[in-house]
Every structure is written in structure tokens, then in C-alpha cells.
Enzyme design. Structure first.
Site, short mmCIF file in Angstrom:
data_model
loop_
_atom_site.label_atom_id
_atom_site.label_comp_id
_atom_site.label_asym_id
_atom_site.label_seq_id
_atom_site.Cartn_x
_atom_site.Cartn_y
_atom_site.Cartn_z
N ASP A 1 0.86 -1.17 0.00
CA ASP A 1 0.00 0.00 0.00
C ASP A 1 0.92 1.24 0.00
O ASP A 1 2.08 1.15 0.38
CB ASP A 1 -0.88 -0.05 1.25
CG ASP A 1 -1.60 1.26 1.47
OD1 ASP A 1 -2.28 1.72 0.54
OD2 ASP A 1 -1.45 1.84 2.56
N ARG A 2 0.40 2.37 -0.44
CA ARG A 2 1.23 3.58 -0.48
C ARG A 2 1.02 4.46 0.75
O ARG A 2 1.84 4.43 1.66
CB ARG A 2 0.92 4.38 -1.78
CG ARG A 2 1.98 5.41 -2.11
CD ARG A 2 1.53 6.36 -3.21
NE ARG A 2 0.78 7.48 -2.67
CZ ARG A 2 0.27 8.48 -3.40
NH1 ARG A 2 0.40 8.48 -4.70
NH2 ARG A 2 -0.39 9.46 -2.81
N ASP A 3 -0.10 5.21 0.79
CA ASP A 3 -0.30 6.20 1.86
C ASP A 3 -0.45 5.52 3.23
O ASP A 3 -1.30 4.67 3.41
CB ASP A 3 -1.53 7.06 1.56
CG ASP A 3 -1.38 7.81 0.24
OD1 ASP A 3 -0.23 8.03 -0.21
OD2 ASP A 3 -2.41 8.18 -0.35
N GLY B 1 -3.78 12.77 4.94
CA GLY B 1 -5.02 12.97 4.20
C GLY B 1 -4.73 12.71 2.73
O GLY B 1 -3.93 11.85 2.40
N TYR B 2 -5.36 13.48 1.87
CA TYR B 2 -5.07 13.31 0.44
C TYR B 2 -3.73 13.97 0.12
O TYR B 2 -3.47 15.08 0.55
CB TYR B 2 -6.17 13.95 -0.40
CG TYR B 2 -7.46 13.17 -0.32
CD1 TYR B 2 -7.68 12.08 -1.14
CD2 TYR B 2 -8.43 13.52 0.62
CE1 TYR B 2 -8.85 11.34 -1.04
CE2 TYR B 2 -9.60 12.78 0.72
CZ TYR B 2 -9.80 11.70 -0.11
OH TYR B 2 -10.96 10.96 0.00
N SER C 1 -2.35 1.13 -4.94
CA SER C 1 -2.83 2.29 -4.19
C SER C 1 -4.17 2.82 -4.70
O SER C 1 -4.37 2.96 -5.91
CB SER C 1 -1.76 3.40 -4.30
OG SER C 1 -2.17 4.58 -3.67
N ASN C 2 -5.09 3.09 -3.77
CA ASN C 2 -6.33 3.79 -4.12
C ASN C 2 -6.05 5.29 -4.13
O ASN C 2 -5.58 5.83 -3.13
CB ASN C 2 -7.42 3.52 -3.08
CG ASN C 2 -8.07 2.16 -3.23
OD1 ASN C 2 -7.84 1.46 -4.22
ND2 ASN C 2 -8.89 1.80 -2.26
N GLN C 3 -6.35 5.95 -5.23
CA GLN C 3 -6.18 7.41 -5.29
C GLN C 3 -7.48 8.03 -5.79
O GLN C 3 -7.55 8.62 -6.87
CB GLN C 3 -4.98 7.77 -6.20
CG GLN C 3 -3.63 7.33 -5.64
CD GLN C 3 -3.31 8.00 -4.30
OE1 GLN C 3 -3.66 9.16 -4.07
NE2 GLN C 3 -2.66 7.27 -3.39
N ARG D 1 -10.63 -0.63 -7.39
CA ARG D 1 -10.58 0.02 -6.08
C ARG D 1 -10.44 -1.05 -5.00
O ARG D 1 -11.28 -1.94 -4.88
CB ARG D 1 -11.82 0.87 -5.86
CG ARG D 1 -11.83 1.63 -4.55
CD ARG D 1 -12.95 2.66 -4.49
NE ARG D 1 -13.17 3.13 -3.13
CZ ARG D 1 -12.41 4.03 -2.50
NH1 ARG D 1 -11.38 4.56 -3.12
NH2 ARG D 1 -12.67 4.39 -1.27
N LYS D 2 -9.35 -0.97 -4.21
CA LYS D 2 -9.15 -1.94 -3.13
C LYS D 2 -10.33 -1.85 -2.17
O LYS D 2 -10.79 -0.75 -1.90
CB LYS D 2 -7.84 -1.66 -2.38
CG LYS D 2 -6.58 -1.79 -3.23
CD LYS D 2 -5.31 -1.66 -2.37
CE LYS D 2 -5.12 -0.29 -1.79
NZ LYS D 2 -3.87 -0.13 -1.01
MG LIG Z 1 -2.92 3.24 3.29
ZN LIG Z 2 -10.55 1.68 -10.05
#
Ligand SMILES: [Mg+2]
Ligand SMILES: [Zn+2]
Length: 197
Positions: A9-11, A19-20, A51-53, A108-109
């Protein structure tokens, strides 16, 4: 040759949870992360970011910024001899504001789409692969792909471990790590002890 992968995962796992990440100034790599990824490189694990962005779909930042941040991440790690093999991200969100990215998707995870994409790009030994992340959804992702899931306490991790995990009876992490370096040490130790290798 087939290689095992650690899907990262990234963030909150690689970089500080802020946050974002809607500006490069908000991207800070966490302590020990370069060392962790370097150890994966040295032990022939693919290091693949998933990663979800959704900030893209929500209109918080343009998709170009995600690429800028990923170049920063790769460069920052490279300076410390750590190499990211691949990056896959989901820019979508069902109730977004940017039409192009709004709607249901399969990436989307905790859906498996990002890992499916990675499997088309790399020859991955899934039987020896892991997901590491700070959210319970990362553990759900691991379960859906029949991988081992490791939760880190960085980012949202401590909160999810304390307040979400106790109420989940079905899906549990294989290990709860302090941070990514602790997670990688555990994975490498575990794989070393596996006689089937
Ligand atoms: Mg995360
Ligand atoms: Zn997607």
C-alpha cells in the site's frame, strides 16, 4: 523466472498519512521504508505498489499529480538504493466529481483489480506473495487474492488495529507489524523457514 511479490500500500505504509496527497510537499517517506524495500530487492521479491487514489475522481487533484508523486517516490527510494518494480493505482470513485473517473470499477481496493493488473505485467509466484498495508481493506484485499496480509501500525494502522480489527471474525492479518521494515523482516524470516522453497 517466477518471483514472489510484496504488494505495498502507499499512503500510511510507504509515506506519512497526510489525508489526500494533493501536493508534492505532502509526500514524506516514512523511516525504514527504503531499507525495507532494499531488503525485498536483495531477496528477489518484487516490490509492487497498489494504491487507491480516489482524490482524482473526487476532483481534489489531477491524475498528473499522481505520476509526479510516484516519480518522487521512486527517485527518493533510488537515492537509498531501493527499487520499486511496479506501481498500480485506482483513480476511480463511485460518487466522484470528475466524470472520466466516476463510477464502479474493479480496481478500487479491496477489489482485486490492481493485483490482477500486476499479474499481467509480471510473472508472480502468488503462493509466496504478500500484501502489506495500514488499512483493514488491505487485509481484505489479501484474502480475496488468497495472499498473506500484513498490517502495519503506521498511517491509519494503529486505529484500524485497535477499533476495526477486533470486530472482524473472518479475515485476520497474518501478522501485525510496527512498520514496513518490521513487516518485511517478518516476511523474509517466514519465507526462509519455508521448506518448500
Ligand atoms: Mg494506506
Ligand atoms: Zn478503479
Amino acid at each position: 523466472m517466477r518471483r514472489p511479490a510484496v504488494f505495498l500500500d502507499r499512503d500510511g505504509t510507504i509515506n506519512e498519512q497526510m489525508g489526500y496527497i494533493n501536493h508534492p510537499s505532502r509526500f514524506k517517506i516514512l523511516p525504514g521504508v527504503a531499507e525495507a524495500i532494499k531488503r525485498l530487492n536483495e531477496n528477489h521479491f518484487l516490490a509492487i505498489v497498489v494504491s487507491n487514489q480516489s482524490g482524482v475522481a473526487r476532483g481534489y487533484f489531477p491524475i498528473e499529480l499522481v505520476h509526479v508523486i510516484h516519480d518522487m517516490m521512486k527517485d527518493g527510494l533510488k537515492k537509498k538504493s531501493a527499487h520499486i518494480d511496479g506501481i498500480f493505482f485506482c483513480p476511480h470513485y463511485p460518487r466522484g466529481a470528475v466524470k472520466e473517473y466516476t463510477g464502479e470499477c474493479e480496481c478500487r481496493k479491496p477489489q482485486a483489480g490492481l493485483i490482477d493488473q500486476a499479474c499481467r505485467s509480471f510473472d508472480i509466484d502468488m503462493s509466496r506473495s504478500y500484501v502489506v498495508g495500514d488499512r483493514y481493506t488491505d487485509i481484505q484485499l489479501a484474502q480475496r487474492c488468497d495472499l498473506k496480509g500484513v498490517m502495519v501500525k503506521t498511517g491509519y494502522g494503529l486505529g484500524d488495529v485497535t477499533y476495526v480489527l477486533p470486530y472482524q471474525n473472518t479475515v485476520k492479518p497474518a501478522y501485525i507489524a510496527e512498520d514496513l521494515l518490521d513487516a518485511v523482516k517478518w516476511i523474509l524470516e517466514r519465507e526462509k523457514g519455508d521448506n518448500s522453497l
